[in-house]
Scaffold this active site. Structure first.
Site, mmCIF file in Angstrom:
data_model
loop_
_atom_site.group_PDB
_atom_site.id
_atom_site.type_symbol
_atom_site.label_atom_id
_atom_site.label_comp_id
_atom_site.label_asym_id
_atom_site.label_seq_id
_atom_site.Cartn_x
_atom_site.Cartn_y
_atom_site.Cartn_z
ATOM 1 N N TYR A 176 0.074 34.118 47.348
ATOM 2 C CA TYR A 176 1.206 34.814 46.754
ATOM 3 C C TYR A 176 2.453 34.611 47.599
ATOM 4 O O TYR A 176 2.383 34.229 48.770
ATOM 5 C CB TYR A 176 0.923 36.325 46.643
ATOM 6 C CG TYR A 176 0.550 36.970 47.947
ATOM 7 C CD1 TYR A 176 1.532 37.379 48.843
ATOM 8 C CD2 TYR A 176 -0.788 37.139 48.302
ATOM 9 C CE1 TYR A 176 1.200 37.949 50.059
ATOM 10 C CE2 TYR A 176 -1.126 37.716 49.516
ATOM 11 C CZ TYR A 176 -0.135 38.118 50.397
ATOM 12 O OH TYR A 176 -0.468 38.682 51.601
ATOM 13 N N SER A 217 -1.009 34.903 64.417
ATOM 14 C CA SER A 217 -1.791 34.795 63.190
ATOM 15 C C SER A 217 -1.184 35.592 62.041
ATOM 16 O O SER A 217 -1.624 35.459 60.904
ATOM 17 C CB SER A 217 -3.230 35.273 63.435
ATOM 18 O OG SER A 217 -3.236 36.633 63.837
ATOM 19 N N GLY A 218 -0.174 36.413 62.318
ATOM 20 C CA GLY A 218 0.547 37.029 61.228
ATOM 21 C C GLY A 218 0.443 38.527 61.082
ATOM 22 O O GLY A 218 0.563 39.037 59.973
ATOM 23 N N HIS A 223 -3.165 43.592 54.391
ATOM 24 C CA HIS A 223 -3.900 42.380 54.774
ATOM 25 C C HIS A 223 -3.947 42.210 56.291
ATOM 26 O O HIS A 223 -4.208 41.124 56.786
ATOM 27 C CB HIS A 223 -3.248 41.151 54.136
ATOM 28 C CG HIS A 223 -3.409 41.078 52.655
ATOM 29 N ND1 HIS A 223 -2.576 41.730 51.777
ATOM 30 C CD2 HIS A 223 -4.338 40.449 51.894
ATOM 31 C CE1 HIS A 223 -2.949 41.501 50.533
ATOM 32 N NE2 HIS A 223 -4.020 40.722 50.573
ATOM 33 N N ASN A 274 1.763 48.701 57.667
ATOM 34 C CA ASN A 274 2.667 49.058 56.578
ATOM 35 C C ASN A 274 3.345 50.389 56.874
ATOM 36 O O ASN A 274 2.670 51.367 57.232
ATOM 37 C CB ASN A 274 1.899 49.214 55.268
ATOM 38 C CG ASN A 274 1.512 47.886 54.626
ATOM 39 O OD1 ASN A 274 0.974 47.872 53.528
ATOM 40 N ND2 ASN A 274 1.770 46.775 55.289
ATOM 41 N N CYS A 282 -1.418 43.907 58.371
ATOM 42 C CA CYS A 282 -0.163 44.379 58.936
ATOM 43 C C CYS A 282 -0.135 45.895 59.055
ATOM 44 O O CYS A 282 -0.972 46.602 58.502
ATOM 45 C CB CYS A 282 1.008 43.925 58.069
ATOM 46 S SG CYS A 282 1.335 42.152 58.190
ATOM 47 N N HIS A 342 6.049 46.149 58.981
ATOM 48 C CA HIS A 342 7.073 45.848 57.984
ATOM 49 C C HIS A 342 7.137 46.922 56.899
ATOM 50 O O HIS A 342 6.224 47.742 56.733
ATOM 51 C CB HIS A 342 6.838 44.473 57.350
ATOM 52 C CG HIS A 342 5.597 44.354 56.529
ATOM 53 N ND1 HIS A 342 5.502 44.832 55.235
ATOM 54 C CD2 HIS A 342 4.386 43.792 56.800
ATOM 55 C CE1 HIS A 342 4.304 44.570 54.755
ATOM 56 N NE2 HIS A 342 3.597 43.943 55.692
#
Length: 416
Positions: free
Chosen positions: A321, A334-335, A355, A359, A357, A339
């Site tokens: 996505y 790795s991300g 996923h 949130n 993070c 946020h």
């Protein structure tokens, strides 16, 4: 959320790596103990040797200088090696073929004189060294040598630090190498990584297992107001495998106020502490079971007010996505990010749906974004995944006793 990294802190960094988002996966200052040149250790790099006369000392003076006289093919990183007994080196003069003096400083232990920048290729240099005993007796020694030409293979280097920037208290000095430095070559490279802190604070270098990064930190976070002065003196330095460092890099930066973010999976809350006082708490949603957030001590590495997380290349058009994201703060390669996640506000403080993070609500994300610095520490605890060392700027995720084991040079007993 996941997305492909376009770039992270482009400063002097080597080839960017594509990565996915939200994935699993006093005061003179203190020089770094591994051999920082001491600016006050000699009469000055451009000072002449003068017409010092040699006399009989109470204890005979011996003085030897390297490179050997007439040596050719010398790397442009060459230091002037000094072996002296019965006296101390008081003057080192290095001149190029045109007679121009070269700037440099003595190492703190007096074992060598380090040029302030790489020497020129295919250039002849003349060296004159004066050592002085306690009774004023002097001895002079000299040498000449010629540097090598441009190397065919180089090691790319990067320094994650900008001049005149202000960073958080957990900002490590991060040096990057491509390809990574093998264990046998790390000690020589580490000897050319120099850090001075003002006010004085201890610190040690430690390598990641694959040798692609070296971190410098102290036993505790830096004191607010600290000045970090860094020189990565690797231009022309042999780095192993017939490669040589690509260039010298340096930066002088400041450390700001103490601002910590502490995330607890048990409560699904983030606690924000500034200068020892809790200033805000906010609900969060972390990674769901299939994509858990990593637990560990991380550092804010990058900030993007607006960005796009894109996983279509990684997962394919059916499962991947593209999502517009606001107020994203990167924590891992790795991300894993903090946020804004307006779609999960109802879950924040109650259940994990991301996923990987952290949130937070749009208003809280904006509040954090406006206050954080690169280098601010973020601690996440209680999740189903442990932070992998090297996945981001992770030196604080190891206790000091373990961190120092990654040094390629012996660590003084007082720093263990």
């Amino acid at each position: 959320m996941r997305r492909t990294l376009v770039a992270v802190m482009a400063m002097a960094v080597i080839t960017p790596v594509a990565l996915a988002g939200c994935g699993k996966d006093e005061d003179k200052g203190a020089s770094a103990w591994m051999g920082t040149p001491s600016a006050g250790a000699s009469a000055g790099p451009s000072a002449g040797a003068g017409t010092s006369r040699e006399e009989s000392a109470t204890v005979p003076i011996s003085l030897a200088v390297t490179p050997a006289a007439g040596k050719t093919g010398v790397p442009v990183s060459a230091e002037i090696g000094l072996k002296v007994a019965g006296a101390k080196v008081t003057t080192v003069t290095v001149k190029d073929a045109a007679g121009k003096a070269v700037a440099g400083t003595l190492r703190e232990d007096g074992s060598a004189w380090v040029p302030s920048s790489p020497l020129k290729t295919k250039q002849k240099y003349a060296v004159n060294v004066v050592a002085t005993a306690d009774d004023g007796t002097t001895k002079t020694a000299g040498t000449t040598f010629t540097t090598m030409g441009k190397p065919g293979k180089k090691t790319g280097t990067g320094l994650y630090l900008f001049d005149d920037h202000t960073y958080g208290v957990a900002m490590p000095v991060v040096v990057e190498f491509s390809p990574g430095i093998k264990k046998a070559d790390r000690a020589a490279v580490q000897r050319r990584l120099f850090v001075t802190t003002t006010p004085a604070q201890p610190g040690v270098w430690s390598w990641t297992p694959n040798g692609t990064q070296a971190y410098y930190r102290g036993p505790e976070f830096w004191k607010s107001g600290t000045t970090l002065k860094v020189r990565v003196a690797l231009g022309g330095l042999p780095t192993g495998g017939g490669r040589y460092g690509d260039r010298d890099r340096s930066a002088t930066a400041k450390i700001g106020r103490k601002f910590e973010m502490k995330v607890d999976n048990a409560t699904k809350k983030m606690t924000v502490v500034q200068d020892g006082k809790t200033v805000k708490t906010m609900p969060v949603s972390l990674g769901k079971k299939s994509t858990p957030s990593s637990s560990g001590v991380m550092v804010v590495m990058e900030k993007k007010a607006d960005t796009i997380f894109d996983t279509t290349a990684e997962l394919g058009p059916d499962e991947g996505y593209r999502t517009e994201i606001q107020f994203a703060q990167r924590l891992t390669w790795s991300g894993q990010y903090i946020h804004s996640a307006p779609w999960s506000v109802g879950d924040q403080g109650r259940r994990n749906v991301s996923h990987g993070c952290v949130n937070v609500a749009p208003g809280n994300a904006r509040w954090l974004f406006d206050r954080t610095l690169i280098g601010d520490p973020v601690t996440v605890k209680g999740t189903g995944d442990k932070l992998s060392y090297g996945n981001g700027w992770t030196p604080w995720d190891k206790p000091w006793s373990e961190f120092v084991k990654g040094s390629a040079l012996p660590v003084p007993a007082e720093l263990k």
